[in-house]
Motif scaffolding. Structure first.
Motif, PDB file in Angstrom:
ATOM      1  N   LEU A 178       0.659  -0.639   0.143  1.00  0.00           N
ATOM      2  CA  LEU A 178       0.262   0.199  -0.328  1.00  0.00           C
ATOM      3  C   LEU A 178       0.897   0.990  -0.140  1.00  0.00           C
ATOM      4  N   SER A 179       2.058   1.320   0.802  1.00  0.00           N
ATOM      5  CA  SER A 179       2.487   2.199   0.537  1.00  0.00           C
ATOM      6  C   SER A 179       3.774   2.920  -0.381  1.00  0.00           C
ATOM      7  N   GLY A 180       3.522   1.983  -1.196  1.00  0.00           N
ATOM      8  CA  GLY A 180       4.027   1.393  -2.938  1.00  0.00           C
ATOM      9  C   GLY A 180       3.117   2.024  -3.790  1.00  0.00           C
ATOM     10  N   GLY A 181       2.078   2.550  -3.176  1.00  0.00           N
ATOM     11  CA  GLY A 181       0.566   2.395  -3.863  1.00  0.00           C
ATOM     12  C   GLY A 181       1.164   3.786  -5.458  1.00  0.00           C
ATOM     13  N   GLY A 182       1.929   4.541  -5.014  1.00  0.00           N
ATOM     14  CA  GLY A 182       1.557   5.660  -5.954  1.00  0.00           C
ATOM     15  C   GLY A 182       2.538   5.437  -6.576  1.00  0.00           C
ATOM     16  N   ASP A 183       3.937   4.673  -6.482  1.00  0.00           N
ATOM     17  CA  ASP A 183       5.091   3.867  -7.026  1.00  0.00           C
ATOM     18  C   ASP A 183       4.556   3.397  -8.156  1.00  0.00           C
ATOM     19  N   ILE A 184       3.593   2.146  -7.466  1.00  0.00           N
ATOM     20  CA  ILE A 184       2.841   1.640  -8.850  1.00  0.00           C
ATOM     21  C   ILE A 184       1.985   2.087  -9.650  1.00  0.00           C
ATOM     22  N   TYR A 185       1.958   3.074  -9.783  1.00  0.00           N
ATOM     23  CA  TYR A 185       0.636   4.035 -10.080  1.00  0.00           C
ATOM     24  C   TYR A 185       1.803   4.864 -10.751  1.00  0.00           C
ATOM     25  N   MET A 186       2.789   5.444 -10.579  1.00  0.00           N
ATOM     26  CA  MET A 186       3.402   6.522 -11.811  1.00  0.00           C
ATOM     27  C   MET A 186       4.273   5.313 -12.534  1.00  0.00           C
ATOM     28  N   THR A 187       4.708   3.845 -12.324  1.00  0.00           N
ATOM     29  CA  THR A 187       4.634   2.906 -13.638  1.00  0.00           C
ATOM     30  C   THR A 187       4.033   2.868 -14.177  1.00  0.00           C
ATOM     31  N   PHE A 188       3.014   2.816 -13.888  1.00  0.00           N
ATOM     32  CA  PHE A 188       1.637   2.809 -14.713  1.00  0.00           C
ATOM     33  C   PHE A 188       1.672   3.886 -15.536  1.00  0.00           C
ATOM     34  N   LEU A 189       1.864   5.206 -15.455  1.00  0.00           N
ATOM     35  CA  LEU A 189       1.280   6.137 -16.427  1.00  0.00           C
ATOM     36  C   LEU A 189       2.179   7.020 -17.223  1.00  0.00           C
ATOM     37  N   ILE A 190       4.085   6.194 -16.973  1.00  0.00           N
ATOM     38  CA  ILE A 190       5.106   5.654 -17.884  1.00  0.00           C
ATOM     39  C   ILE A 190       5.069   4.961 -19.066  1.00  0.00           C
ATOM     40  N   ARG A 191       3.752   3.448 -18.665  1.00  0.00           N
ATOM     41  CA  ARG A 191       4.168   2.544 -18.999  1.00  0.00           C
ATOM     42  C   ARG A 191       3.731   2.504 -21.253  1.00  0.00           C
ATOM     43  N   ARG A 192       3.222   3.797 -21.375  1.00  0.00           N
ATOM     44  CA  ARG A 192       3.157   4.133 -23.209  1.00  0.00           C
ATOM     45  C   ARG A 192       4.260   4.946 -23.667  1.00  0.00           C
ATOM     46  N   HIS A 193       5.485   5.363 -22.430  1.00  0.00           N
ATOM     47  CA  HIS A 193       6.665   5.961 -22.722  1.00  0.00           C
ATOM     48  C   HIS A 193       7.818   5.221 -22.644  1.00  0.00           C
ATOM     49  N   LYS A 194       7.975   4.005 -23.255  1.00  0.00           N
ATOM     50  CA  LYS A 194       9.007   2.781 -23.322  1.00  0.00           C
ATOM     51  C   LYS A 194      10.389   3.647 -24.518  1.00  0.00           C
ATOM     52  N   GLU A 195      10.259   3.813 -25.098  1.00  0.00           N
ATOM     53  CA  GLU A 195      11.435   5.201 -25.718  1.00  0.00           C
ATOM     54  C   GLU A 195      12.260   6.184 -25.160  1.00  0.00           C
ATOM     55  N   ALA A 196      11.078   6.890 -24.194  1.00  0.00           N
ATOM     56  CA  ALA A 196      11.422   8.160 -23.413  1.00  0.00           C
ATOM     57  C   ALA A 196      12.701   8.170 -22.691  1.00  0.00           C
ATOM     58  N   VAL A 197      13.188   9.221 -22.178  1.00  0.00           N
ATOM     59  CA  VAL A 197      14.057   8.860 -20.605  1.00  0.00           C
ATOM     60  C   VAL A 197      12.855  10.323 -20.133  1.00  0.00           C
ATOM     61  N   PHE A 198      13.368   9.730 -19.129  1.00  0.00           N
ATOM     62  CA  PHE A 198      12.722  10.563 -17.819  1.00  0.00           C
ATOM     63  C   PHE A 198      13.408  10.964 -16.242  1.00  0.00           C
ATOM     64  N   ILE A 199      13.159  12.445 -15.772  1.00  0.00           N
ATOM     65  CA  ILE A 199      13.904  12.705 -14.738  1.00  0.00           C
ATOM     66  C   ILE A 199      12.767  13.474 -14.112  1.00  0.00           C
ATOM     67  N   ASP A 200      12.456  13.651 -12.691  1.00  0.00           N
ATOM     68  CA  ASP A 200      11.366  13.336 -11.454  1.00  0.00           C
ATOM     69  C   ASP A 200      11.687  15.066 -11.878  1.00  0.00           C
ATOM     70  N   HIS A 201      10.341  15.556 -11.779  1.00  0.00           N
ATOM     71  CA  HIS A 201       9.871  16.341 -11.300  1.00  0.00           C
ATOM     72  C   HIS A 201      10.947  17.635 -10.326  1.00  0.00           C
ATOM     73  N   PRO A 202      11.360  18.250  -9.983  1.00  0.00           N
ATOM     74  CA  PRO A 202      11.652  18.876  -8.968  1.00  0.00           C
ATOM     75  C   PRO A 202      11.418  19.190  -7.960  1.00  0.00           C
ATOM     76  N   TYR A 203       9.496  19.430  -7.512  1.00  0.00           N
ATOM     77  CA  TYR A 203       9.144  19.560  -6.323  1.00  0.00           C
ATOM     78  C   TYR A 203       7.939  19.519  -6.308  1.00  0.00           C
ATOM     79  N   LEU A 204       7.396  18.347  -7.483  1.00  0.00           N
ATOM     80  CA  LEU A 204       5.745  18.220  -8.072  1.00  0.00           C
ATOM     81  C   LEU A 204       5.762  16.382  -7.672  1.00  0.00           C
ATOM     82  N   ILE A 205       4.863  15.834  -7.590  1.00  0.00           N
ATOM     83  CA  ILE A 205       5.094  14.146  -7.786  1.00  0.00           C
ATOM     84  C   ILE A 205       4.370  13.556  -9.157  1.00  0.00           C
ATOM     85  N   GLY A 206       5.795  13.050  -9.092  1.00  0.00           N
ATOM     86  CA  GLY A 206       5.438  12.447 -11.405  1.00  0.00           C
ATOM     87  C   GLY A 206       6.869  13.211 -11.735  1.00  0.00           C
ATOM     88  N   CYS A 207       7.074  13.121 -13.048  1.00  0.00           N
ATOM     89  CA  CYS A 207       8.171  13.595 -13.887  1.00  0.00           C
ATOM     90  C   CYS A 207       8.137  14.001 -15.206  1.00  0.00           C
TER      91      CYS A 207
END
Length: 214
Positions: A178-207
């Motif tokens: 349950l504590s990792g739910g946010g991480d699991i959800y973010m993995t779901f969000l990025i699944r359509r961007h497998k050819e991309a590179v990612f960087i964390d947002h500087p202060y919001l949830i996500g990338c």
């Protein structure tokens, strides 16, 4: 079009010096990526939605875990009491920074700067520790960095619970999932961007996802 960090801010607040520094670094990275022919896509979410979706995505996983555990230990599942409950709370509290450390350890393994690319902090408004990476990572690197704490703290604990018949470990594994739910959800969000590179947002949830402009 250049992405402006302020465009996705849902709540007005004053950034900390650390966040301002990360923001400046983020904008510099963006300029470099755009100059190389990449196009950026904002993959941030608000705190409220992130919390709701964290519960939504983990409920099916926890139900499957419950069914699996009950198949082997039908007469188990006793409530934790006394010293055992106190120890459970202590273990959970300790697990919070450990969760973030595992994020950092995994991402640092992939970063050119190693631990120099990793920052830890606390969002004091909701008393939430976090780990962030200021280098661009590919899909697999970013994904494993997000999922590793849940796989280790939740997944391994669940396997041990099945092997040992431990209610303590079983309940702990569900809490870690349950504590990792946010991480699991973010993995779901990025699944359509497998050819991309990612960087964390500087202060919001996500990338931010950067793809080569076709």
């Amino acid at each position: 079009e250049v992405y402006q960090v302020e465009e996705c801010v849902k709540e007005e607040r004053t950034l900390t010096p650390q966040e301002e520094k990360r923001k400046a670094h983020f904008m510099k990275i963006q300029e470099e990526m755009l100059a190389k022919g990449y196009k950026g896509e904002n993959l941030t979410v608000g705190t409220g939605k992130a919390n709701i979706m964290a519960i939504v995505v983990t409920i099916p996983i926890m139900l499957l875990c419950l069914i699996g555990y009950k198949m082997f230990y039908t007469d188990s599942m006793q409530n934790l009491k006394g010293v055992e409950f106190t120890f459970f709370v202590i273990v959970y509290i300790v697990s919070i920074p450990v969760h973030e450390f595992i994020h950092g350890l995994t991402w640092a393994h992939y970063c050119e700067k190693g631990w120099g690319a990793i920052q830890f902090g606390v969002i004091w408004k909701c008393i939430t520790p976090y780990c962030t990476c200021d280098e661009c990572l590919n899909y697999k690197q970013y994904k494993w960095g997000m999922l590793m704490p849940t796989l280790i703290l939740g997944g391994i604990s669940y396997i041990l619970a099945l092997l040992l018949g431990s209610d303590f470990l079983f309940k702990y594994s569900l809490l870690m999932i349950l504590s990792g739910g946010g991480d699991i959800y973010m993995t779901f969000l990025i699944r359509r961007h497998k050819e991309a590179v990612f960087i964390d947002h500087p202060y919001l949830i996500g990338c931010m996802a950067f793809k080569k402009d076709a």
